[in-house]
Motif scaffolding. Structure first.
Motif, PDB file in Angstrom:
ATOM      1  N   ALA A 216      32.639  44.853  47.851  1.00 54.19           N
ATOM      2  CA  ALA A 216      33.567  45.950  47.717  1.00 54.19           C
ATOM      3  C   ALA A 216      35.017  45.046  47.753  1.00 54.19           C
ATOM      4  N   LEU A 217      35.341  44.373  48.756  1.00 53.30           N
ATOM      5  CA  LEU A 217      36.493  43.657  48.912  1.00 53.30           C
ATOM      6  C   LEU A 217      36.789  42.697  47.742  1.00 53.30           C
ATOM      7  N   TRP A 218      35.886  42.207  47.144  1.00 52.70           N
ATOM      8  CA  TRP A 218      36.020  41.103  46.148  1.00 52.70           C
ATOM      9  C   TRP A 218      36.331  41.983  44.896  1.00 52.70           C
ATOM     10  N   ILE A 219      35.814  43.153  44.596  1.00 57.26           N
ATOM     11  CA  ILE A 219      35.986  43.925  43.304  1.00 57.26           C
ATOM     12  C   ILE A 219      37.437  44.734  43.559  1.00 57.26           C
ATOM     13  N   ILE A 220      37.651  45.075  44.755  1.00 52.43           N
ATOM     14  CA  ILE A 220      39.012  45.676  45.098  1.00 52.43           C
ATOM     15  C   ILE A 220      40.086  44.616  44.622  1.00 52.43           C
ATOM     16  N   LEU A 221      39.844  43.463  45.509  1.00 51.66           N
ATOM     17  CA  LEU A 221      40.993  42.472  45.246  1.00 51.66           C
ATOM     18  C   LEU A 221      41.050  42.147  43.706  1.00 51.66           C
ATOM     19  N   TYR A 222      40.203  42.094  43.031  1.00 54.20           N
ATOM     20  CA  TYR A 222      39.978  41.711  41.566  1.00 54.20           C
ATOM     21  C   TYR A 222      40.708  42.930  40.896  1.00 54.20           C
ATOM     22  N   GLY A 223      40.701  44.253  41.331  1.00 54.66           N
ATOM     23  CA  GLY A 223      41.165  45.218  40.464  1.00 54.66           C
ATOM     24  C   GLY A 223      42.542  45.459  40.925  1.00 54.66           C
ATOM     25  N   ALA A 224      43.031  45.120  42.164  1.00 51.83           N
ATOM     26  CA  ALA A 224      44.405  45.132  42.563  1.00 51.83           C
ATOM     27  C   ALA A 224      45.237  43.846  41.784  1.00 51.83           C
ATOM     28  N   VAL A 225      44.547  42.670  41.465  1.00 53.14           N
ATOM     29  CA  VAL A 225      45.170  41.605  40.865  1.00 53.14           C
ATOM     30  C   VAL A 225      45.465  42.030  39.232  1.00 53.14           C
ATOM     31  N   GLN A 226      44.333  42.644  38.982  1.00 55.86           N
ATOM     32  CA  GLN A 226      44.209  43.018  37.294  1.00 55.86           C
ATOM     33  C   GLN A 226      45.404  44.015  37.219  1.00 55.86           C
ATOM     34  N   ALA A 227      45.643  44.858  38.027  1.00 55.10           N
ATOM     35  CA  ALA A 227      46.775  46.000  37.922  1.00 55.10           C
ATOM     36  C   ALA A 227      48.226  45.394  37.818  1.00 55.10           C
ATOM     37  N   SER A 228      48.362  44.235  38.695  1.00 56.35           N
ATOM     38  CA  SER A 228      49.523  43.491  38.774  1.00 56.35           C
ATOM     39  C   SER A 228      49.828  42.380  37.894  1.00 56.35           C
ATOM     40  N   ALA A 229      48.650  42.218  37.085  1.00 52.92           N
ATOM     41  CA  ALA A 229      48.780  41.001  35.994  1.00 52.92           C
ATOM     42  C   ALA A 229      49.949  40.839  35.389  1.00 52.92           C
ATOM     43  N   PRO A 230      50.567  41.854  34.633  1.00 59.52           N
ATOM     44  CA  PRO A 230      51.740  42.145  33.693  1.00 59.52           C
ATOM     45  C   PRO A 230      52.959  41.883  34.485  1.00 59.52           C
ATOM     46  N   LYS A 231      53.092  42.118  35.994  1.00 60.01           N
ATOM     47  CA  LYS A 231      54.104  41.667  36.548  1.00 60.01           C
ATOM     48  C   LYS A 231      54.186  40.386  37.017  1.00 60.01           C
ATOM     49  N   LEU A 232      52.711  39.828  37.498  1.00 60.49           N
ATOM     50  CA  LEU A 232      52.765  38.460  37.711  1.00 60.49           C
ATOM     51  C   LEU A 232      53.125  37.514  36.798  1.00 60.49           C
ATOM     52  N   LEU A 233      52.612  37.888  35.635  1.00 65.72           N
ATOM     53  CA  LEU A 233      52.866  37.287  34.224  1.00 65.72           C
ATOM     54  C   LEU A 233      54.371  37.281  33.740  1.00 65.72           C
ATOM     55  N   ARG A 234      54.944  38.203  34.085  1.00 69.39           N
ATOM     56  CA  ARG A 234      56.227  38.620  33.634  1.00 69.39           C
ATOM     57  C   ARG A 234      56.168  38.976  32.210  1.00 69.39           C
ATOM     58  N   ALA A 235      54.977  39.701  31.967  1.00 76.32           N
ATOM     59  CA  ALA A 235      54.925  39.927  30.478  1.00 76.32           C
ATOM     60  C   ALA A 235      55.814  40.688  29.821  1.00 76.32           C
ATOM     61  N   GLN A 236      56.840  41.375  30.458  1.00 75.23           N
ATOM     62  CA  GLN A 236      57.856  42.158  29.413  1.00 75.23           C
ATOM     63  C   GLN A 236      58.895  40.879  29.122  1.00 75.23           C
ATOM     64  N   MET A 237      58.966  39.925  29.564  1.00 79.66           N
ATOM     65  CA  MET A 237      59.694  38.799  28.989  1.00 79.66           C
ATOM     66  C   MET A 237      58.824  37.613  28.102  1.00 79.66           C
ATOM     67  N   ARG A 238      57.621  38.042  27.932  1.00 75.90           N
ATOM     68  CA  ARG A 238      56.857  36.854  27.224  1.00 75.90           C
ATOM     69  C   ARG A 238      56.335  37.585  25.842  1.00 75.90           C
ATOM     70  N   ASP A 239      56.273  36.670  25.081  1.00 79.27           N
ATOM     71  CA  ASP A 239      55.619  37.473  23.510  1.00 79.27           C
ATOM     72  C   ASP A 239      54.288  36.667  23.644  1.00 79.27           C
ATOM     73  N   LEU A 240      53.568  37.418  22.363  1.00 83.01           N
ATOM     74  CA  LEU A 240      52.261  37.225  22.291  1.00 83.01           C
ATOM     75  C   LEU A 240      51.622  35.670  22.396  1.00 83.01           C
ATOM     76  N   PRO A 241      52.467  34.675  21.602  1.00 83.03           N
ATOM     77  CA  PRO A 241      52.166  33.347  21.806  1.00 83.03           C
ATOM     78  C   PRO A 241      52.171  32.733  23.272  1.00 83.03           C
ATOM     79  N   LEU A 242      53.111  33.375  24.190  1.00 87.91           N
ATOM     80  CA  LEU A 242      53.061  32.870  25.428  1.00 87.91           C
ATOM     81  C   LEU A 242      52.029  33.402  26.001  1.00 87.91           C
ATOM     82  N   LEU A 243      51.789  34.652  25.871  1.00 89.22           N
ATOM     83  CA  LEU A 243      50.404  35.209  26.831  1.00 89.22           C
ATOM     84  C   LEU A 243      49.053  34.386  26.420  1.00 89.22           C
ATOM     85  N   ILE A 244      49.098  34.065  24.979  1.00 88.08           N
ATOM     86  CA  ILE A 244      47.707  33.222  24.519  1.00 88.08           C
ATOM     87  C   ILE A 244      47.750  32.062  25.426  1.00 88.08           C
ATOM     88  N   ARG A 245      48.770  31.384  25.309  1.00 88.80           N
ATOM     89  CA  ARG A 245      48.907  30.136  26.208  1.00 88.80           C
ATOM     90  C   ARG A 245      48.569  30.347  27.720  1.00 88.80           C
TER      91      ARG A 245
END
Length: 421
Positions: free
Chosen positions: A263-292
């Motif tokens: 449960a802890l593993w899946i919950i951690l996995y889900g929490a990081v998934q949900a925060s991935a756009p912020k972690l990767l600063r997706a709003q400031m990155r285009d598609l080529p950078l996200l592929i990289r």
């Protein structure tokens, strides 16, 4: 747009309800049959048809949704899961092992069909109904996948706890009742907004001619194969061997601890998934950078199971420090894996177009199911042949193939436009 958003929320809530039962059922089946003396390979067999059904279902579900509408696939998924749970209550302890394995495989196959009908419906709804301002598509798909996995993680814990407190049959009946109630509410309350389908959709359209979707599906297969190579059979059975003392109370305590870790593993996995756009600063990155980013994070993920495999291999016997190190390492794996998974889930929607989204998502999750099937079979076989170290080494090898797949992705003008419109 308001109706569309309300429909998206309703679909997501129904998907959450389904995933609670999906996670709980996996732990119930795994721990119950391990307690009955099933070998790692026999335990893997219990889930094989579940994954095979996912491959077939995802190929056809995208076309069914395109032809008959997303609501039909969502209702079908929930209804089939209720039937599968009720069937499982008919398992007779007096049956020989072969008959029990065959019956549970059949029921798990039906559950696999149900799961992938529900998943395809929910994931396609993101592309069609969610706001797309800025990095909106990435944020919404990350929120759905992250919350789904947190809910499934709760299901893992719930399944292990219910097995210890209520027993197998009562637990399965309780889940069937909960999901039947969810379906009944959805049938009455589902808002308008889901696409109704188009009669011209042809089944052969399921197979994509988009090279990005094909290579991403290739990468997804080996990403999830690597996860399940240790997750499905290897690590629960390893922990059971380390934590249980063979008594009833000891077995019950082991169930709770294994369920808590899963449960802890899946919950951690889900929490990081949900925060991935912020972690990767997706709003400031285009598609080529996200592929990289997908290539970089995929390469980083290889290191974790490779190092853990070497550590387990050179340690002569299980020890508390080794168990703690494995737990820590696998939680690190979960965090990095979550970023990879979130990037993949965004990219499949970025590469697809509105008129093909259900079929592209279905094809992609067909590859996902093929990876889970591969990982499931390898988890039982490698644990029986070489223990946890071989499970983890196999995971590292599969992750190399994942990186090869994402390395072939290219940001075309069409996909870049689709990701932000």
């Amino acid at each position: 747009m308001q109706n569309g958003l309300a429909a998206y929320i309703a679909v997501t809530a129904a998907y959450w309800g389904f995933m609670v039962t999906d996670g709980a059922l996996r732990m119930l089946v795994l721990l119950h049959f391990h307690g009955l003396g099933y070998s790692p390979v026999q335990l893997a067999y219990l889930f094989v048809l579940y994954e095979i059904a996912g491959i077939v279902t995802n190929l056809s579900a995208g076309w069914i949704a395109a032809r008959f509408g997303l609501a039909s696939t969502l209702f079908a998924g929930l209804g089939l899961q209720v039937i599968a749970l009720l069937m499982l209550t008919q398992l007779d302890p007096s049956w020989v092992i072969g008959a029990s394995v065959a019956f549970v495989m059949l029921v798990q196959g039906l559950s696999g069909v149900a799961k992938d009908l529900s998943k395809m419906s929910a994931k396609s709804a993101v592309k069609l109904l969610a706001p797309r301002d800025g990095a909106g598509l990435f944020r919404w798909v990350a929120a759905l996948t992250g919350s789904k996995n947190a809910v499934k993680g709760f299901g893992f814990f719930l399944g292990a706890a219910m097995l210890g407190l209520l027993g197998f049959t009562a637990s399965v009946l309780a889940m069937a009742g909960f999901l039947a109630l969810t379906l009944a509410v959805l049938l009455v309350k589902l808002p308008k907004g889901l696409p109704s389908g188009r009669k011209s959709a042809k089944f052969q359209e399921v197979f994509s001619k988009n090279r990005n979707i094909n290579w991403l599906s290739f990468a997804r297969m080996f990403l999830f194969g690597a996860r399940d190579a240790w997750f499905v059979v290897g690590i629960p059975i390893y922990f059971y061997a380390v934590l249980s003392d063979g008594t009833t109370e000891g077995n019950r305590a082991a169930f709770f601890m294994i369920g808590s870790f899963m449960a802890l593993w899946i919950i951690l996995y889900g929490a990081v998934q949900a925060s991935a756009p912020k972690l990767l600063r997706a709003q400031m990155r285009d598609l080529p950078l996200l592929i990289r980013d997908a290539r970089i994070w995929g390469t980083a993920l290889i290191l974790v199971p490779a190092l853990l495999a070497a550590l387990v291999f050179v340690t002569p016997a299980p020890a508390p420090w080794l168990t703690a190190t494995i737990v820590t390492g696998l939680l690190v794996f979960g965090g990095i894996f979550a970023v990879n998974s979130s990037l993949h889930s965004y990219l499949i929607l970025a590469f697809s177009t509105d008129d093909r989204v259900t079929m592209d998502v279905g094809f992609y999750y067909m590859a996902n199911a093929a990876g889970r099937l591969l990982g499931t079979v390898l988890s039982g076989a490698t644990y029986q042949l070489g223990g946890l170290s071989l499970c983890l080494a196999t995971a590292a090898a599969l992750l190399v193939l994942n990186v090869i797949g994402v390395s072939r992705l290219k940001a075309t003008a069409q996909s870049a436009k689709a990701s932000c419109t």
